[in-house]
Design a protein around this motif. Structure first.
Motif, PDB file in Angstrom:
ATOM      1  N   VAL A 147      33.520  18.540 -20.478  1.00 30.10           N
ATOM      2  CA  VAL A 147      32.074  18.590 -20.232  1.00 30.10           C
ATOM      3  C   VAL A 147      31.313  17.970 -21.395  1.00 30.10           C
ATOM      4  O   VAL A 147      30.391  17.163 -21.203  1.00 30.10           O
ATOM      5  CB  VAL A 147      31.618  20.052 -19.991  1.00 30.10           C
ATOM      6  N   GLU A 148      31.722  18.332 -22.633  1.00 24.25           N
ATOM      7  CA  GLU A 148      31.046  17.776 -23.811  1.00 24.25           C
ATOM      8  C   GLU A 148      31.228  16.262 -23.885  1.00 24.25           C
ATOM      9  O   GLU A 148      30.288  15.528 -24.199  1.00 24.25           O
ATOM     10  CB  GLU A 148      31.589  18.432 -25.083  1.00 24.25           C
ATOM     11  N   THR A 149      32.432  15.802 -23.571  1.00 21.94           N
ATOM     12  CA  THR A 149      32.708  14.365 -23.593  1.00 21.94           C
ATOM     13  C   THR A 149      31.835  13.644 -22.571  1.00 21.94           C
ATOM     14  O   THR A 149      31.287  12.571 -22.847  1.00 21.94           O
ATOM     15  CB  THR A 149      34.195  14.106 -23.297  1.00 21.94           C
ATOM     16  N   GLU A 150      31.701  14.243 -21.398  1.00 23.30           N
ATOM     17  CA  GLU A 150      30.867  13.639 -20.366  1.00 23.30           C
ATOM     18  C   GLU A 150      29.403  13.565 -20.816  1.00 23.30           C
ATOM     19  O   GLU A 150      28.730  12.549 -20.626  1.00 23.30           O
ATOM     20  CB  GLU A 150      30.969  14.457 -19.077  1.00 23.30           C
ATOM     21  N   GLN A 151      28.920  14.644 -21.454  1.00 23.68           N
ATOM     22  CA  GLN A 151      27.538  14.652 -21.941  1.00 23.68           C
ATOM     23  C   GLN A 151      27.329  13.585 -23.009  1.00 23.68           C
ATOM     24  O   GLN A 151      26.331  12.858 -22.992  1.00 23.68           O
ATOM     25  CB  GLN A 151      27.177  16.032 -22.509  1.00 23.68           C
ATOM     26  N   ILE A 152      28.283  13.483 -23.923  1.00 22.61           N
ATOM     27  CA  ILE A 152      28.177  12.472 -24.976  1.00 22.61           C
ATOM     28  C   ILE A 152      28.169  11.075 -24.359  1.00 22.61           C
ATOM     29  O   ILE A 152      27.394  10.201 -24.757  1.00 22.61           O
ATOM     30  CB  ILE A 152      29.343  12.618 -25.988  1.00 22.61           C
ATOM     31  N   MET A 156      25.254   8.305 -24.664  1.00 23.63           N
ATOM     32  CA  MET A 156      25.527   6.958 -25.179  1.00 23.63           C
ATOM     33  C   MET A 156      25.052   5.893 -24.198  1.00 23.63           C
ATOM     34  O   MET A 156      24.472   4.877 -24.604  1.00 23.63           O
ATOM     35  CB  MET A 156      27.025   6.793 -25.467  1.00 23.63           C
ATOM     36  N   LEU A 157      25.287   6.126 -22.904  1.00 14.83           N
ATOM     37  CA  LEU A 157      24.829   5.157 -21.899  1.00 14.83           C
ATOM     38  C   LEU A 157      23.305   5.040 -21.899  1.00 14.83           C
ATOM     39  O   LEU A 157      22.760   3.934 -21.795  1.00 14.83           O
ATOM     40  CB  LEU A 157      25.319   5.561 -20.510  1.00 14.83           C
ATOM     41  N   GLU A 158      22.633   6.190 -22.022  1.00 13.05           N
ATOM     42  CA  GLU A 158      21.168   6.147 -22.071  1.00 13.05           C
ATOM     43  C   GLU A 158      20.687   5.396 -23.314  1.00 13.05           C
ATOM     44  O   GLU A 158      19.767   4.571 -23.232  1.00 13.05           O
ATOM     45  CB  GLU A 158      20.611   7.578 -22.069  1.00 13.05           C
ATOM     46  N   ASN A 159      21.320   5.672 -24.464  1.00 12.84           N
ATOM     47  CA  ASN A 159      20.946   4.976 -25.702  1.00 12.84           C
ATOM     48  C   ASN A 159      21.174   3.475 -25.577  1.00 12.84           C
ATOM     49  O   ASN A 159      20.343   2.664 -26.002  1.00 12.84           O
ATOM     50  CB  ASN A 159      21.732   5.523 -26.894  1.00 12.84           C
TER      51      ASN A 159
END
Length: 194
Positions: A147-152, A156-159
């Motif tokens: 879950v944390e990896t998915e959030q990160i 990153m994609l948004e950034n």
């Protein structure tokens, strides 16, 4: 790729939980059921090994920079598999001892034998319960990491998307500046000729 790995992880968790429960039951079953259960557990252990092989293949396809987390998880799964096989061997030895006692006429009715058996069964049950709890904690930790990896990844994609927009705006400004500089250069050249 990671969804395949996570699917294999879930299958492995379910399978190892089933195996653990069956291993705990082997010494207490009647002889006919024991033989069937032992064969069943052997088959499931083979399935678990195949799942580990599939997971290992998936990990090898991951880019090296992301492989570390998955490699650690694979190591813990292989250790768990080793413990399951050890427990199964112990269970089979207990099963063999009981068969031998039945064949030799030792019915195990003495109070000492019963007490020893009860203690062994209790210890075995406690070990299995602890192992199940450890497996559950590992699965929860693995799920949390996923879950944390998915959030990160989403952050990153948004950034990256925001950075792309900024770069495109800066490129557009540079084109406008370049066009303005070209006009200014032509105006200056015209003024110099006059």
């Amino acid at each position: 790729m990671s969804s395949d790995f996570e699917g294999y992880e879930q299958d492995f968790a379910v399978l190892t939980a089933e195996i653990t429960g069956k291993i705990a039951r082997v010494p207490r079953l009647p002889p006919d059921e024991k033989k069937q259960m032992v064969a069943n557990v052997e088959k499931q252990l083979e399935e678990a090994k195949e799942l580990l092989e599939q997971m290992d293949l998936e990990v090898r396809e991951i880019p090296p920079q992301s492989r570390g987390m998955y490699s650690n998880r694979m190591r813990s799964y292989k250790q768990e598999m080793g413990k399951l096989e050890t427990d199964f061997r112990r269970s089979r030895i207990a099963y063999s001892d009981e068969v031998r006692n039945e064949l030799l006429g030792d019915d195990g009715n003495s109070s000492e034998n019963q007490l020893l058996k009860l203690r062994e069964e209790r210890a075995h049950l406690l070990d299995n319960t602890e192992r199940l709890e450890r497996s559950s904690r590992r699965l929860e930790a693995g799920y949390q990491i996923a879950v944390e990896t998915e959030q990160i990844g989403q952050e990153m994609l948004e950034n990256l998307s925001h950075d792309r927009e900024k770069i495109q705006r800066a490129r557009e400004r540079l084109r406008e500046t370049d066009a303005n500089l070209g006009k200014s250069s032509r105006v200056l050249t015209g003024m110099l000729r006059r």
